[in-house]
Design a protein around this motif. Structure first.
Motif, mmCIF file in Angstrom:
data_model
loop_
_atom_site.group_PDB
_atom_site.id
_atom_site.type_symbol
_atom_site.label_atom_id
_atom_site.label_comp_id
_atom_site.label_asym_id
_atom_site.label_seq_id
_atom_site.Cartn_x
_atom_site.Cartn_y
_atom_site.Cartn_z
ATOM 1 N N LEU A 1 -6.971 2.970 -3.330
ATOM 2 C CA LEU A 1 -7.419 2.878 -1.931
ATOM 3 C C LEU A 1 -8.116 4.162 -1.489
ATOM 4 O O LEU A 1 -8.588 4.257 -0.358
ATOM 5 N N ASP A 2 -8.142 5.196 -2.357
ATOM 6 C CA ASP A 2 -8.897 6.415 -2.058
ATOM 7 C C ASP A 2 -9.499 6.931 -3.365
ATOM 8 O O ASP A 2 -9.334 6.309 -4.422
ATOM 9 N N ARG B 1 -2.882 0.308 -3.955
ATOM 10 C CA ARG B 1 -2.401 -1.023 -3.569
ATOM 11 C C ARG B 1 -1.867 -1.713 -4.832
ATOM 12 O O ARG B 1 -2.477 -1.614 -5.890
ATOM 13 N N GLN C 1 -3.510 7.115 -2.911
ATOM 14 C CA GLN C 1 -3.240 5.867 -2.193
ATOM 15 C C GLN C 1 -3.606 4.676 -3.080
ATOM 16 O O GLN C 1 -4.739 4.596 -3.571
ATOM 17 N N ASP D 1 0.874 -1.172 0.000
ATOM 18 C CA ASP D 1 0.000 0.000 0.000
ATOM 19 C C ASP D 1 0.909 1.218 0.000
ATOM 20 O O ASP D 1 1.726 1.384 0.919
#
Ligand SMILES: NC(=O)c1ccc[n+]([C@@H]2O[C@H](COP(=O)([O-])OP(=O)(O)OC[C@H]3O[C@@H](n4cnc5c(N)ncnc54)[C@H](OP(=O)(O)O)[C@@H]3O)[C@@H](O)[C@H]2O)c1
Length: 350
Positions: free
Chosen positions: A309-310, A317, A315, A242
């Motif tokens: 991830l956002d 992965r 962000q 991440d």
């Protein structure tokens, strides 16, 4: 041209990859093979528990193993010694004039020892000249850190990398030979490899740091936390990463940065350079150790499984895979020695 070299720890798993790859190398030629004192005088082909595909290279099978000598017979050595033997032997050999390219952890964090992934920080290599020795030690990073450094290097100049959280799934061969065999691990995993996460957190800022002649290395500022597990895979370390970027990126931009990365200008087109350096797998089903670890003759890494991830693109992965014995150890060290040769650093070579 053939530059004579010694392999220290030739019977171990990493030593076998050195032997496999150096048996037909365009620059380096094995002159001496060293292992523990019990094997001294025994032909390599008889002493080694060969774990590589095929058979022991014919040119090496009859070469008699030496116990660690007082002084190395060659100016260049590749080391895959156990941690204890590395601590006892590598510094005296370098003090006496040899350039020792090592996979052991012993000297990785020594201030003047370059910790090198050639395509990422081959420009740190001349740091070795500042060592207070007639020769030098040049270290390979931990096998898990190598893949992460290569996966992050293309992202830093374009987007900035603020932090990483990583879970590694590391192969059994990363533990070396245990009584001549791979570590036993079936239908199970080890949730924490002792000391491994700390090595990654220390080594990555050094590799990604800035160094220039006469200056102390400035480590990269990076928030890194790792969990390192051993899993029942034979070869190939897989990392689930991440990453938090400083600037937003799209999936297409990240894929593009990885696919176009071919490393520092000075380290391109070395004899072992893989093309491409980074294989980008679209979708979530790859990379996987068995089908993908040998890409680029084991020297390329793979990146895939990209997902946001956002909602801002900062962000992400992803999953990255590299061959621990090749890119993470022997193959990487040979590539680093090729880079040192290209930079005119190796003693007694044109
Ligand atoms: N396996 C990996 O994926 C990997 C990746 C990166 C870095 N590394 C590092 O690379 C090094 C080698 O790893 P490995 O997996 O190849 O380990 P290994 O299979 O245990 O091999 C260790 C080697 O060191 C030799 N040795 C031990 N004591 C010695 C002594 N007193 N004098 C001379 N030689 C001695 C052994 O010789 P004998 O056979 O005679 O005992 C053997 O050749 C370790 O420091 C490891 O941490 C490993």
């Amino acid at each position: 041209m053939s530059i004579p070299v010694t392999v220290l720890g030739a019977t171990g798993l990493v030593g076998q990859v050195f032997c496999e790859r150096l048996a037909s190398h365009p620059l380096f030629q094995i002159e001496t093979l060293v292992a523990g004192p019990e094997s001294a005088g025994i032909p390599y082909g008889e002493a080694v528990r060969w774990k590589r595909p095929g058979t022991v290279p014919r040119s090496l099978a009859g070469l008699r193993l030496a116990a660690p000598p007082e002084r190395l017979p060659t100016a260049i050595a590749f080391s895959s010694l156990s941690p204890e033997a590395s601590a006892a032997l590598e510094a005296p050999y370098a003090d006496a004039g040899a350039w020792v390219f090592t996979n052991a952890a012993t000297h990785r964090m020594d201030p003047d020892v370059p910790l090198v992934v050639p395509e990422v920080n081959g420009d740190h290599l001349p740091q070795a000249l500042a060592q207070d020795r007639a020769g030098a030690i040049v270290a390979n990073p931990n096998c898990t850190t190598v893949g992460l450094a290569l996966a992050l290097a293309p992202l830093r100049p374009r987007f900035g990398v603020q932090g990483v959280r990583v879970v590694s799934l590391q192969a059994r061969s990363g533990a070396g030979l245990i009584h001549g065999e791979f570590m036993e691990l079936e239908d199970d995993l080890h949730p924490e490899i002792p000391g491994e996460a700390a090595k990654m957190a220390q080594e990555l800022p050094k590799i990604l740091g800035a160094w220039s002649s006469g200056q102390r290395l400035q480590p990269a500022e990076l928030d890194i936390r790792a969990t390192c597990m051993r899993v029942p895979v034979t070869h190939g370390h897989t990392l689930c990463v991440d990453v938090t970027l400083s600037a937003p990126a799209t999936a297409a931009e990240l894929h593009d940065a990885w696919a176009k990365f071919d490393g520092l200008a000075g380290e391109r087109a070395l004899p072992s350079t893989p093309r491409p350096l980074i294989h980008v797998d679209q979708g979530l089903a790859a990379p996987r150790p068995r089908p993908h670890r040998d890409r680029g003759d084991g020297l390329a890494i793979s990146v895939g499984g990209l997902s946001p991830l956002d909602t801002e693109g900062r962000q992400w992965r992803f999953v990255t895979l590299s061959h621990n014995l090749v890119r993470g150890a022997a193959g990487g060290a040979i590539l680093t020695a090729e880079a040192a040769h290209r930079r005119g650093l190796l003693p007694g070579t044109p």
